[in-house]
Design a protein around this motif. Structure first.
Motif, PDB file in Angstrom:
ATOM      1  N   PRO A   1       0.800  -1.228   0.000  1.00 38.47           N
ATOM      2  CA  PRO A   1       0.000   0.000   0.000  1.00 38.47           C
ATOM      3  C   PRO A   1       0.831   1.275   0.000  1.00 38.47           C
ATOM      4  O   PRO A   1       0.489   2.240  -0.674  1.00 38.47           O
ATOM      5  CB  PRO A   1      -0.827  -0.100   1.282  1.00 38.47           C
ATOM      6  N   GLU A   2       1.941   1.279   0.718  1.00 38.04           N
ATOM      7  CA  GLU A   2       2.775   2.485   0.781  1.00 38.04           C
ATOM      8  C   GLU A   2       3.524   2.769  -0.524  1.00 38.04           C
ATOM      9  O   GLU A   2       4.034   3.863  -0.735  1.00 38.04           O
ATOM     10  CB  GLU A   2       3.754   2.412   1.958  1.00 38.04           C
ATOM     11  N   ALA A   3       3.572   1.805  -1.450  1.00 37.54           N
ATOM     12  CA  ALA A   3       4.233   2.001  -2.743  1.00 37.54           C
ATOM     13  C   ALA A   3       3.275   2.500  -3.821  1.00 37.54           C
ATOM     14  O   ALA A   3       3.710   2.883  -4.908  1.00 37.54           O
ATOM     15  CB  ALA A   3       4.884   0.700  -3.202  1.00 37.54           C
ATOM     16  N   ASP A   4       1.969   2.512  -3.546  1.00 37.39           N
ATOM     17  CA  ASP A   4       0.985   2.933  -4.541  1.00 37.39           C
ATOM     18  C   ASP A   4       1.276   4.354  -5.019  1.00 37.39           C
ATOM     19  O   ASP A   4       1.376   5.283  -4.224  1.00 37.39           O
ATOM     20  CB  ASP A   4      -0.419   2.861  -3.948  1.00 37.39           C
ATOM     21  N   GLY A   5       1.477   4.502  -6.322  1.00 41.08           N
ATOM     22  CA  GLY A   5       1.770   5.807  -6.907  1.00 41.08           C
ATOM     23  C   GLY A   5       3.222   6.220  -6.815  1.00 41.08           C
ATOM     24  O   GLY A   5       3.583   7.310  -7.266  1.00 41.08           O
ATOM     25  N   GLN A   6       4.069   5.361  -6.269  1.00 42.03           N
ATOM     26  CA  GLN A   6       5.489   5.684  -6.081  1.00 42.03           C
ATOM     27  C   GLN A   6       6.355   4.973  -7.122  1.00 42.03           C
ATOM     28  O   GLN A   6       5.937   4.000  -7.746  1.00 42.03           O
ATOM     29  CB  GLN A   6       5.939   5.259  -4.674  1.00 42.03           C
ATOM     30  N   ALA A   7       7.582   5.448  -7.261  1.00 42.30           N
ATOM     31  CA  ALA A   7       8.546   4.808  -8.154  1.00 42.30           C
ATOM     32  C   ALA A   7       9.099   3.553  -7.495  1.00 42.30           C
ATOM     33  O   ALA A   7       9.252   3.493  -6.275  1.00 42.30           O
ATOM     34  CB  ALA A   7       9.683   5.763  -8.476  1.00 42.30           C
ATOM     35  N   ALA A   8       9.381   2.545  -8.323  1.00 40.65           N
ATOM     36  CA  ALA A   8       9.948   1.297  -7.825  1.00 40.65           C
ATOM     37  C   ALA A   8      10.846   0.688  -8.886  1.00 40.65           C
ATOM     38  O   ALA A   8      10.592   0.810 -10.082  1.00 40.65           O
ATOM     39  CB  ALA A   8       8.848   0.301  -7.468  1.00 40.65           C
ATOM     40  N   VAL A   9      11.892   0.033  -8.427  1.00 43.71           N
ATOM     41  CA  VAL A   9      12.765  -0.749  -9.303  1.00 43.71           C
ATOM     42  C   VAL A   9      12.109  -2.105  -9.493  1.00 43.71           C
ATOM     43  O   VAL A   9      11.666  -2.723  -8.514  1.00 43.71           O
ATOM     44  CB  VAL A   9      14.162  -0.927  -8.673  1.00 43.71           C
ATOM     45  N   LEU A  10      12.024  -2.567 -10.731  1.00 41.88           N
ATOM     46  CA  LEU A  10      11.515  -3.902 -11.011  1.00 41.88           C
ATOM     47  C   LEU A  10      12.705  -4.815 -11.235  1.00 41.88           C
ATOM     48  O   LEU A  10      13.596  -4.494 -12.033  1.00 41.88           O
ATOM     49  CB  LEU A  10      10.622  -3.911 -12.253  1.00 41.88           C
ATOM     50  N   CYS A  11      12.732  -5.942 -10.532  1.00 43.17           N
ATOM     51  CA  CYS A  11      13.811  -6.914 -10.679  1.00 43.17           C
ATOM     52  C   CYS A  11      13.247  -8.223 -11.222  1.00 43.17           C
ATOM     53  O   CYS A  11      12.092  -8.560 -10.973  1.00 43.17           O
ATOM     54  CB  CYS A  11      14.466  -7.177  -9.322  1.00 43.17           C
ATOM     55  N   ASP A  12      14.101  -8.957 -11.937  1.00 43.00           N
ATOM     56  CA  ASP A  12      13.676 -10.276 -12.402  1.00 43.00           C
ATOM     57  C   ASP A  12      13.642 -11.230 -11.205  1.00 43.00           C
ATOM     58  O   ASP A  12      13.932 -10.830 -10.062  1.00 43.00           O
ATOM     59  CB  ASP A  12      14.555 -10.768 -13.544  1.00 43.00           C
ATOM     60  N   ALA A  13      13.338 -12.484 -11.426  1.00 40.62           N
ATOM     61  CA  ALA A  13      13.198 -13.449 -10.336  1.00 40.62           C
ATOM     62  C   ALA A  13      14.506 -13.664  -9.584  1.00 40.62           C
ATOM     63  O   ALA A  13      14.498 -14.039  -8.418  1.00 40.62           O
ATOM     64  CB  ALA A  13      12.677 -14.778 -10.880  1.00 40.62           C
TER      65      ALA A  13
END
Length: 92
Positions: free
Chosen positions: A32-44
Motif C-alpha cells: 500500500p505504501e508504494a501505490d503511486g510511487q517509483a519502484a525498481v523492477l527486478c527479475d526473479a
C-alpha cells in the motif's frame, strides 16, 4: 525507492523490455505504501530491469518510465518532454 520482483517463469515480453507488468506477474502484491510511487523492477533472480510507477488499484501493477536508475521528479519529466519535443521538431 521501492523494489518489486517478478515471479519465476513469467512471460518473456517483460524480460525483453515490455513497458508494464501485471499484478499476477509479481512475486508479491504492490504494498500500500508504494501505490503511486517509483519502484525498481527486478527479475526473479534480483537483477534490475528498470524503474517505473506502481499501482495498487490497477491490473497493471508497474509501468516503466526508465531502463536506468532514475527518480520520477521534475528534472526527469522536463528532460523527457524536452527530448520528445526535439524529436518532433527534427521529424518535421
Amino acid at each position: 525507492m521501492f523494489s518489486l520482483r517478478l515471479r519465476p517463469n513469467i512471460p518473456a515480453r517483460v524480460l525483453r523490455g515490455h513497458p508494464w507488468v501485471f499484478v499476477g506477474e509479481l512475486r508479491t502484491p504492490v504494498p500500500p505504501e508504494a501505490d503511486g510511487q517509483a519502484a525498481v523492477l527486478c527479475d526473479a533472480r534480483g537483477r534490475p530491469l528498470g524503474v517505473g510507477l506502481c499501482s495498487k488499484r490497477s491490473a497493471i501493477a508497474w509501468r516503466r518510465f526508465s531502463t536506468k536508475a532514475a527518480a520520477f521528479d521534475r528534472s526527469f519529466v522536463d528532460g523527457a518532454l524536452g527530448a520528445a519535443l526535439a524529436h518532433r521538431e527534427a521529424a518535421g
